[in-house]
Design a protein around this motif. Sequence first.
Motif, PDB file in Angstrom:
ATOM      1  N   GLN A  76       0.960  -1.382  -0.100  1.00 36.45           N
ATOM      2  CA  GLN A  76      -0.106  -0.013   0.015  1.00 36.45           C
ATOM      3  C   GLN A  76       0.746   1.261  -0.157  1.00 36.45           C
ATOM      4  O   GLN A  76       0.463   2.185  -0.615  1.00 36.45           O
ATOM      5  CB  GLN A  76      -1.006  -0.073   1.299  1.00 36.45           C
ATOM      6  N   THR A  77       1.956   1.353   0.800  1.00 34.65           N
ATOM      7  CA  THR A  77       2.724   2.366   0.844  1.00 34.65           C
ATOM      8  C   THR A  77       3.474   2.542  -0.732  1.00 34.65           C
ATOM      9  O   THR A  77       3.525   3.781  -1.016  1.00 34.65           O
ATOM     10  CB  THR A  77       3.964   2.225   1.665  1.00 34.65           C
ATOM     11  N   ASP A  78       3.786   1.455  -1.123  1.00 33.80           N
ATOM     12  CA  ASP A  78       4.283   1.426  -2.938  1.00 33.80           C
ATOM     13  C   ASP A  78       3.317   2.070  -3.575  1.00 33.80           C
ATOM     14  O   ASP A  78       3.626   2.939  -4.497  1.00 33.80           O
ATOM     15  CB  ASP A  78       4.803   0.039  -3.111  1.00 33.80           C
ATOM     16  N   LEU A  79       2.038   1.657  -3.476  1.00 33.54           N
ATOM     17  CA  LEU A  79       1.064   2.070  -4.628  1.00 33.54           C
ATOM     18  C   LEU A  79       0.819   3.496  -4.101  1.00 33.54           C
ATOM     19  O   LEU A  79       0.427   4.421  -5.054  1.00 33.54           O
ATOM     20  CB  LEU A  79      -0.205   1.430  -4.184  1.00 33.54           C
ATOM     21  N   ASP A  80       0.786   3.864  -2.862  1.00 36.65           N
ATOM     22  CA  ASP A  80       0.627   5.364  -2.554  1.00 36.65           C
ATOM     23  C   ASP A  80       1.639   6.155  -3.189  1.00 36.65           C
ATOM     24  O   ASP A  80       1.220   7.105  -3.720  1.00 36.65           O
ATOM     25  CB  ASP A  80       0.534   5.469  -1.046  1.00 36.65           C
ATOM     26  N   GLU A  81       3.110   5.675  -3.265  1.00 35.62           N
ATOM     27  CA  GLU A  81       4.138   6.462  -3.718  1.00 35.62           C
ATOM     28  C   GLU A  81       4.068   6.690  -5.449  1.00 35.62           C
ATOM     29  O   GLU A  81       4.346   7.547  -5.928  1.00 35.62           O
ATOM     30  CB  GLU A  81       5.300   5.815  -3.511  1.00 35.62           C
ATOM     31  N   ILE A  82       3.431   5.498  -5.755  1.00 36.57           N
ATOM     32  CA  ILE A  82       3.444   5.485  -7.276  1.00 36.57           C
ATOM     33  C   ILE A  82       2.231   6.313  -7.500  1.00 36.57           C
ATOM     34  O   ILE A  82       2.606   7.458  -8.541  1.00 36.57           O
ATOM     35  CB  ILE A  82       2.880   4.031  -7.684  1.00 36.57           C
ATOM     36  N   GLU A  83       1.079   6.558  -7.096  1.00 36.58           N
ATOM     37  CA  GLU A  83      -0.036   7.378  -7.155  1.00 36.58           C
ATOM     38  C   GLU A  83       0.602   8.859  -6.945  1.00 36.58           C
ATOM     39  O   GLU A  83       0.091   9.945  -7.692  1.00 36.58           O
ATOM     40  CB  GLU A  83      -1.110   7.092  -6.341  1.00 36.58           C
ATOM     41  N   GLY A  84       1.234   9.134  -5.847  1.00 43.36           N
ATOM     42  CA  GLY A  84       1.886  10.488  -5.707  1.00 43.36           C
ATOM     43  C   GLY A  84       2.628  10.798  -6.841  1.00 43.36           C
ATOM     44  O   GLY A  84       2.692  11.921  -7.072  1.00 43.36           O
ATOM     45  N   ALA A  85       3.420  10.180  -7.418  1.00 47.30           N
ATOM     46  CA  ALA A  85       4.463  10.296  -8.533  1.00 47.30           C
ATOM     47  C   ALA A  85       3.711  10.635  -9.855  1.00 47.30           C
ATOM     48  O   ALA A  85       4.016  11.600 -10.178  1.00 47.30           O
ATOM     49  CB  ALA A  85       5.238   9.144  -8.555  1.00 47.30           C
ATOM     50  N   LYS A  86       2.404   9.805  -9.820  1.00 48.20           N
ATOM     51  CA  LYS A  86       1.732  10.066 -10.868  1.00 48.20           C
ATOM     52  C   LYS A  86       0.940  11.501 -10.914  1.00 48.20           C
ATOM     53  O   LYS A  86       1.056  12.325 -11.937  1.00 48.20           O
ATOM     54  CB  LYS A  86       0.881   8.994 -11.158  1.00 48.20           C
ATOM     55  N   ASP A  87       0.462  11.566  -9.616  1.00 47.83           N
ATOM     56  CA  ASP A  87      -0.107  13.077  -9.311  1.00 47.83           C
ATOM     57  C   ASP A  87       0.811  14.247  -9.614  1.00 47.83           C
ATOM     58  O   ASP A  87       0.596  15.272 -10.252  1.00 47.83           O
ATOM     59  CB  ASP A  87      -0.869  13.097  -7.992  1.00 47.83           C
ATOM     60  N   ALA A  88       2.097  13.943  -9.083  1.00 46.55           N
ATOM     61  CA  ALA A  88       2.989  15.057  -9.272  1.00 46.55           C
ATOM     62  C   ALA A  88       3.189  15.427 -10.725  1.00 46.55           C
ATOM     63  O   ALA A  88       3.575  16.349 -10.950  1.00 46.55           O
ATOM     64  CB  ALA A  88       4.136  14.685  -8.180  1.00 46.55           C
ATOM     65  N   GLU A  89       3.552  14.383 -11.255  1.00 48.56           N
ATOM     66  CA  GLU A  89       3.986  14.498 -12.776  1.00 48.56           C
ATOM     67  C   GLU A  89       2.900  15.118 -13.479  1.00 48.56           C
ATOM     68  O   GLU A  89       3.145  16.106 -14.286  1.00 48.56           O
ATOM     69  CB  GLU A  89       4.240  12.916 -13.451  1.00 48.56           C
ATOM     70  N   GLY A  90       1.633  14.816 -13.114  1.00 51.14           N
ATOM     71  CA  GLY A  90       0.470  15.244 -13.773  1.00 51.14           C
ATOM     72  C   GLY A  90       0.467  16.863 -13.501  1.00 51.14           C
ATOM     73  O   GLY A  90       0.150  17.824 -14.584  1.00 51.14           O
TER      74      GLY A  90
END
Length: 144
Positions: free
Chosen positions: A115-129
């Motif tokens: 879940q921590t990894d998934l949250d980081e992936i989502e955060g990176a996607k959001d930050a990139e967007g």
Amino acid sequence: MKSTQPNSKCILFLFRVIYHLASRKKYIQDATDSYREAEQEASVDMKSTHPIKLGLALNYSVFYYEIMTSPDIAHVKAKKAFDEAVADLDEMDEAEYPDSAAIMQLLRDNLTLWQTDLDEIEGAKDAEGTWKSRQLSSIQFNSV
């Protein structure tokens, strides 16, 4: 006895998975098929708290996380097995408790980590967007 037959079949399928993973590229589909067959067999006659069924869910979810690099599917599979076992704790055989509890703890540990990894992936996607939209708006602003 009928109760040992699913155990034997699941163990056979797990050994098939190990065999198929020996040559990753060539046997990845065979391993996936074996996991699906084992999962289907376990769903027929095994309680959600059975240690072999839990071990299968643990292995299958790790397979998706590590081999298939699909943390989202790994998380779903592990969470489903964990949640079903928690719901059926009252029906757990006393003799199976130590093994089942240990595997459930591993599932829970993986869920927390993933879940921590998934949250980081989502955060990176959001930050990139967000970064891209800021970049686009500044380009539009500068060109006007």
